[in-house]
Motif scaffolding. Structure first.
Motif, mmCIF file in Angstrom:
data_model
loop_
_atom_site.group_PDB
_atom_site.id
_atom_site.type_symbol
_atom_site.label_atom_id
_atom_site.label_comp_id
_atom_site.label_asym_id
_atom_site.label_seq_id
_atom_site.Cartn_x
_atom_site.Cartn_y
_atom_site.Cartn_z
ATOM 1 N N ASP A 124 -6.407 -0.056 -10.143
ATOM 2 C CA ASP A 124 -7.439 0.987 -10.120
ATOM 3 C C ASP A 124 -8.351 0.900 -8.900
ATOM 4 O O ASP A 124 -9.289 1.680 -8.770
ATOM 5 C CB ASP A 124 -8.269 0.961 -11.401
ATOM 6 N N VAL A 133 -4.125 5.636 2.042
ATOM 7 C CA VAL A 133 -4.931 5.748 0.818
ATOM 8 C C VAL A 133 -4.498 6.984 0.026
ATOM 9 O O VAL A 133 -4.319 6.923 -1.195
ATOM 10 C CB VAL A 133 -6.439 5.770 1.154
ATOM 11 N N ALA A 134 -4.310 8.108 0.693
ATOM 12 C CA ALA A 134 -3.864 9.334 0.014
ATOM 13 C C ALA A 134 -2.484 9.140 -0.614
ATOM 14 O O ALA A 134 -2.241 9.579 -1.747
ATOM 15 C CB ALA A 134 -3.852 10.504 0.998
ATOM 16 N N GLN A 139 -2.872 6.964 -3.727
ATOM 17 C CA GLN A 139 -3.454 7.752 -4.822
ATOM 18 C C GLN A 139 -2.411 8.665 -5.459
ATOM 19 O O GLN A 139 -2.397 8.838 -6.676
ATOM 20 C CB GLN A 139 -4.609 8.606 -4.317
ATOM 21 N N GLU A 140 -1.554 9.243 -4.637
ATOM 22 C CA GLU A 140 -0.519 10.140 -5.156
ATOM 23 C C GLU A 140 0.506 9.367 -5.982
ATOM 24 O O GLU A 140 0.930 9.819 -7.041
ATOM 25 C CB GLU A 140 0.164 10.842 -3.980
ATOM 26 N N PRO A 162 -1.693 7.062 -9.664
ATOM 27 C CA PRO A 162 -2.852 7.870 -10.051
ATOM 28 C C PRO A 162 -3.963 7.104 -10.765
ATOM 29 O O PRO A 162 -5.086 7.608 -10.885
ATOM 30 C CB PRO A 162 -2.265 8.957 -10.954
ATOM 31 N N SER A 163 -3.708 5.880 -11.193
ATOM 32 C CA SER A 163 -4.753 5.068 -11.842
ATOM 33 C C SER A 163 -5.794 4.567 -10.842
ATOM 34 O O SER A 163 -6.865 4.093 -11.240
ATOM 35 C CB SER A 163 -4.129 3.890 -12.588
ATOM 36 N N ILE A 164 -5.515 4.670 -9.536
ATOM 37 C CA ILE A 164 -6.481 4.242 -8.522
ATOM 38 C C ILE A 164 -7.646 5.220 -8.499
ATOM 39 O O ILE A 164 -7.460 6.412 -8.243
ATOM 40 C CB ILE A 164 -5.832 4.132 -7.127
ATOM 41 N N LYS A 165 -8.838 4.706 -8.777
ATOM 42 C CA LYS A 165 -10.046 5.549 -8.841
ATOM 43 C C LYS A 165 -11.168 5.049 -7.942
ATOM 44 O O LYS A 165 -12.126 5.768 -7.698
ATOM 45 C CB LYS A 165 -10.573 5.607 -10.285
ATOM 46 N N GLN A 166 -11.080 3.791 -7.479
ATOM 47 C CA GLN A 166 -12.179 3.196 -6.718
ATOM 48 C C GLN A 166 -11.676 2.592 -5.416
ATOM 49 O O GLN A 166 -10.507 2.233 -5.284
ATOM 50 C CB GLN A 166 -12.868 2.112 -7.543
ATOM 51 N N SER A 194 -12.125 12.579 -0.301
ATOM 52 C CA SER A 194 -11.414 11.699 -1.235
ATOM 53 C C SER A 194 -12.138 11.668 -2.577
ATOM 54 O O SER A 194 -13.369 11.609 -2.620
ATOM 55 C CB SER A 194 -11.354 10.276 -0.664
ATOM 56 N N LEU A 248 -12.033 9.155 -4.490
ATOM 57 C CA LEU A 248 -12.317 7.764 -4.815
ATOM 58 C C LEU A 248 -13.820 7.485 -4.804
ATOM 59 O O LEU A 248 -14.568 8.023 -3.973
ATOM 60 C CB LEU A 248 -11.629 6.824 -3.821
#
Length: 189
Positions: free
Chosen positions: A28, A129-130, A133-134, A137-141, A182, A184
């Motif tokens: 995440d 980073v993009a 994230q794609e 999808p659990s990456i939020k921070q 972003s 994030l």
């Protein structure tokens, strides 16, 4: 650099199969670092060093971005790299080649970090980073190493003075540019 232009060179560390496995859905957080070393070759030498004899592993990030924007993956995302205390199990470490405080990391008179990151390096980071994230999808921070490891230690040149153990990615890192557009959230301890 758009996500579709992303070219990642796989260069697994020799001990990568000894690093713990994890579900990518557990990830995440992205942690941004700088190598605080002169070049990618020296960073690789440091990354291959065994710091944990019981496991046969060392310290490294998942991805390394050189000054020319080249992205290398040293540890797959489903493995736990050793890059930030206490948060490795659920984070991805991205290292940007930058001298930082090299070679006097803890000298109290050498705490400036004045090497700018190259524009292509930052473009590659934004694209990576993009892409992460794609795919995860659990990456939020997102955070800088300095945001999470705020410990002060004895200065190497003067035991009566304290310096930050970690200062990366440092004051030259363009947070506003990296976070623009972003979703994030920047995590600060």
């Amino acid at each position: 650099m758009r996500k579709s232009d992303l070219d990642i060179i796989d260069a697994p560390l020799p001990y990568v199969d000894l690093l713990g496995l994890r579900a990518t859905s557990d990830i995440d957080l992205i942690v941004i670092h700088c190598t605080e070393l002169p070049d990618l070759v020296t960073a690789r030498e440091y990354g291959e060093r065994i710091h944990y004899p019981q496991s046969g592993t060392g310290n490294s990030g998942h991805f390394y971005i050189d000054r020319d924007g080249q992205i290398s993956r040293w540890v797959p995302e489903d493995r736990i790299a050793h890059h930030v205390r206490g948060l490795n199990a659920h984070s991805i470490g991205i290292e940007l080649v930058n001298t930082g405080r090299f070679p006097h990391w803890l000298d109290s008179t050498h705490q400036g970090m004045d090497e700018a990151y190259t524009p292509v390096q930052i473009e590659a980071l934004i694209a990576l980073v993009a892409d992460l994230q794609e795919r995860i999808p659990s990456i939020k921070q997102i955070a800088g190493h300095e945001d999470l490891d705020t410990e002060e230690v004895e200065a190497s040149d003067d035991a009566s003075r304290q310096v930050r153990r970690k200062r990366d990615p440092g004051p030259m890192f363009p947070w506003t540019r990296v976070l623009a557009g972003s979703p994030l959230i920047r995590l600060i301890a």
